[in-house]
Motif scaffolding. Structure first.
Motif, PDB file in Angstrom:
ATOM      1  N   THR B  65       0.808  -1.218   0.000  1.00 17.55           N
ATOM      2  CA  THR B  65       0.000   0.000   0.000  1.00 17.55           C
ATOM      3  C   THR B  65       0.840   1.266   0.000  1.00 17.55           C
ATOM      4  O   THR B  65       0.347   2.326  -0.374  1.00 17.55           O
ATOM      5  CB  THR B  65      -0.921   0.054   1.230  1.00 17.55           C
ATOM      6  OG1 THR B  65      -0.124  -0.131   2.405  1.00 17.55           O
ATOM      7  CG2 THR B  65      -1.985  -1.013   1.165  1.00 17.55           C
ATOM      8  N   PHE B  66       2.109   1.182   0.455  1.00 16.24           N
ATOM      9  CA  PHE B  66       2.842   2.428   0.700  1.00 16.24           C
ATOM     10  C   PHE B  66       4.253   2.428   0.111  1.00 16.24           C
ATOM     11  O   PHE B  66       4.607   3.310  -0.677  1.00 16.24           O
ATOM     12  CB  PHE B  66       2.878   2.681   2.206  1.00 16.24           C
ATOM     13  CG  PHE B  66       3.487   4.001   2.602  1.00 16.24           C
ATOM     14  CD1 PHE B  66       3.091   5.179   1.970  1.00 16.24           C
ATOM     15  CD2 PHE B  66       4.435   4.067   3.600  1.00 16.24           C
ATOM     16  CE1 PHE B  66       3.642   6.400   2.341  1.00 16.24           C
ATOM     17  CE2 PHE B  66       4.995   5.283   3.973  1.00 16.24           C
ATOM     18  CZ  PHE B  66       4.595   6.447   3.343  1.00 16.24           C
ATOM     19  N   LEU B  67       5.072   1.429   0.487  1.00 12.69           N
ATOM     20  CA  LEU B  67       6.480   1.454   0.072  1.00 12.69           C
ATOM     21  C   LEU B  67       6.617   1.292  -1.440  1.00 12.69           C
ATOM     22  O   LEU B  67       7.502   1.879  -2.057  1.00 12.69           O
ATOM     23  CB  LEU B  67       7.278   0.358   0.790  1.00 12.69           C
ATOM     24  CG  LEU B  67       7.316   0.450   2.320  1.00 12.69           C
ATOM     25  CD1 LEU B  67       8.166  -0.669   2.905  1.00 12.69           C
ATOM     26  CD2 LEU B  67       7.827   1.812   2.784  1.00 12.69           C
ATOM     27  N   ALA B  68       5.736   0.509  -2.031  1.00  7.67           N
ATOM     28  CA  ALA B  68       5.766   0.319  -3.486  1.00  7.67           C
ATOM     29  C   ALA B  68       4.456   0.811  -4.088  1.00  7.67           C
ATOM     30  O   ALA B  68       3.421   0.801  -3.426  1.00  7.67           O
ATOM     31  CB  ALA B  68       5.961  -1.152  -3.821  1.00  7.67           C
ATOM     32  N   ASN B  69       4.518   1.270  -5.324  1.00  9.09           N
ATOM     33  CA  ASN B  69       3.314   1.540  -6.099  1.00  9.09           C
ATOM     34  C   ASN B  69       3.194   0.388  -7.090  1.00  9.09           C
ATOM     35  O   ASN B  69       3.931   0.327  -8.078  1.00  9.09           O
ATOM     36  CB  ASN B  69       3.422   2.878  -6.818  1.00  9.09           C
ATOM     37  CG  ASN B  69       2.217   3.165  -7.697  1.00  9.09           C
ATOM     38  OD1 ASN B  69       1.372   2.290  -7.911  1.00  9.09           O
ATOM     39  ND2 ASN B  69       2.127   4.374  -8.208  1.00  9.09           N
ATOM     40  N   VAL B  71       1.358  -0.353  -9.354  1.00 12.26           N
ATOM     41  CA  VAL B  71       1.042  -0.053 -10.751  1.00 12.26           C
ATOM     42  C   VAL B  71       2.329  -0.123 -11.590  1.00 12.26           C
ATOM     43  O   VAL B  71       2.314  -0.523 -12.744  1.00 12.26           O
ATOM     44  CB  VAL B  71       0.395   1.349 -10.871  1.00 12.26           C
ATOM     45  CG1 VAL B  71       0.219   1.761 -12.331  1.00 12.26           C
ATOM     46  CG2 VAL B  71      -0.949   1.382 -10.159  1.00 12.26           C
ATOM     47  N   ILE B  72       3.445   0.280 -10.978  1.00  8.31           N
ATOM     48  CA  ILE B  72       4.702   0.367 -11.721  1.00  8.31           C
ATOM     49  C   ILE B  72       5.838  -0.436 -11.103  1.00  8.31           C
ATOM     50  O   ILE B  72       6.878  -0.620 -11.725  1.00  8.31           O
ATOM     51  CB  ILE B  72       5.177   1.846 -11.828  1.00  8.31           C
ATOM     52  CG1 ILE B  72       5.022   2.548 -10.466  1.00  8.31           C
ATOM     53  CG2 ILE B  72       4.445   2.586 -12.914  1.00  8.31           C
ATOM     54  CD1 ILE B  72       5.664   3.911 -10.393  1.00  8.31           C
TER      55      ILE B  72
END
Lengths: 226, 84
Positions: B65-69, B71-72
């Motif tokens: 939810t936070f450290l990674a997005n 979508v990319i």
């Protein structure tokens, strides 16, 4: 009484004053919102302005997305509240998943600051109805994380549903897929774009053109006729 | 205290111009033979208490939810050293 448009200030926001000014010039009442606000002060629309909120730490827009005021914006947007994200504001909207895709570092790795020609592809949104579909406008572009990306399926969906709101003309400035400069959600109330219409609302400054004013007169019409 | 490492990398299909710039600089600096460079982020988390399945599940949720997005970006979660 005219309609009230909230302009959010996060720590690191730069363009809140210009945005408030553009709102006022269009005949609307700007209302200052703070990232810690837990309510939207009953505004009729919200603009997330440009800048470097939270220093772009982690990813541009990634931390702002979890601020208290954004909870209310996300809630409101889902119920039809008009929301416009400009530059960093667009990045916050993609991080919030109110708009699909994501923004990444420009493909040439340079900060870019210039006047940018755009084509308005969708003139049916809450923020673009005062333009004609196909109209060409020129407004300033200034960013380093302006490369729009999404997977092929999402891009095809955006194109098929007419949700590409703006496209770059005369050369792609940052490697954005399919020359996308801005998009809208399916309902047309949430719009995000990288270029800055709020810097092109008075003949005295910037491009000398007022091509950006249409965003603000569009929302005025929508809110006053509502 | 146990350390958990979260590595975040751009998905393979996403263009990484920063990694490319690093890769292009290498021959000039005398480092030959590197065909490709991808640049990512590493988060080192010092965890209070035991790193059990529940703690790892929370860290997984944090990464997603936070450290990674997502979508990319892709991410991996691993416990550092022997601690487990």
């Amino acid at each position: 009484m005219t309609a009230r448009v909230g302009v959010i200030t996060f720590p690191g926001t730069l363009d809140d004053r210009d945005t408030q000014r553009a709102v006022r010039i269009a005949g609307l009442e700007p209302v200052s919102l703070w990232h810690r606000d837990k309510d939207l002060k009953q505004v009729d629309a919200v603009i997330l302005p440009g800048g470097f909120s939270y220093g772009d730490y982690l990813r541009a827009g990634a931390i702002s997305r979890f601020s208290p005021v954004m909870e209310k914006v996300i809630e409101g947007a889902r119920e039809g509240l008009p929301v416009l994200g400009i530059c960093n504001g667009f990045q916050v909207l993609t991080e919030s998943h109110l708009l699909p895709g994501a923004m990444l570092r420009n493909n040439h790795l340079h900060f870019i600051c210039r006047d940018q020609k755009l084509r308005v592809e969708n003139a049916d949104t809450a923020w673009t109805s005062d333009y004609e579909a196909g109209q060409e406008i020129s407004v300033p572009l200034k960013n380093i994380d302006g490369r729009y990306v999404a997977d092929e399926r999402t891009l095809d969906e955006l194109e098929a549903e007419g949700r590409v709101a703006f496209r770059y003309l005369d050369g792609n400035p940052n490697g954005s897929l399919r020359d996308i400069a801005g998009i809208t959600n399916a309902a047309g109330n949430v719009v995000g774009l990288m270029p800055h219409p709020e810097h092109a609302v008075e003949p005295l400054v910037g491009t000398g053109r007022t091509d950006g004013l249409g965003f603000f007169t569009s929302i005025l019409k929508k809110l006053v006729n509502a | 205290m146990a350390r958990v490492v979260v590595d975040v990398m751009l998905k393979p299909e996403i263009l990484d111009p920063q990694g490319q710039a690093v890769q292009r600089a290498l021959p000039r600096l005398g480092f030959a033979g590197i065909a490709d460079v991808r640049q990512g982020k590493r988060f080192e988390l010092e965890v209070e208490g035991p790193v059990d399945d529940a703690a790892l599940a929370r860290i997984h949720e944090m990464a997603e939810t936070f450290l990674a997005n997502t979508v990319i970006e892709d991410f991996t979660v691993k416990v550092d050293g022997e601690a487990r």
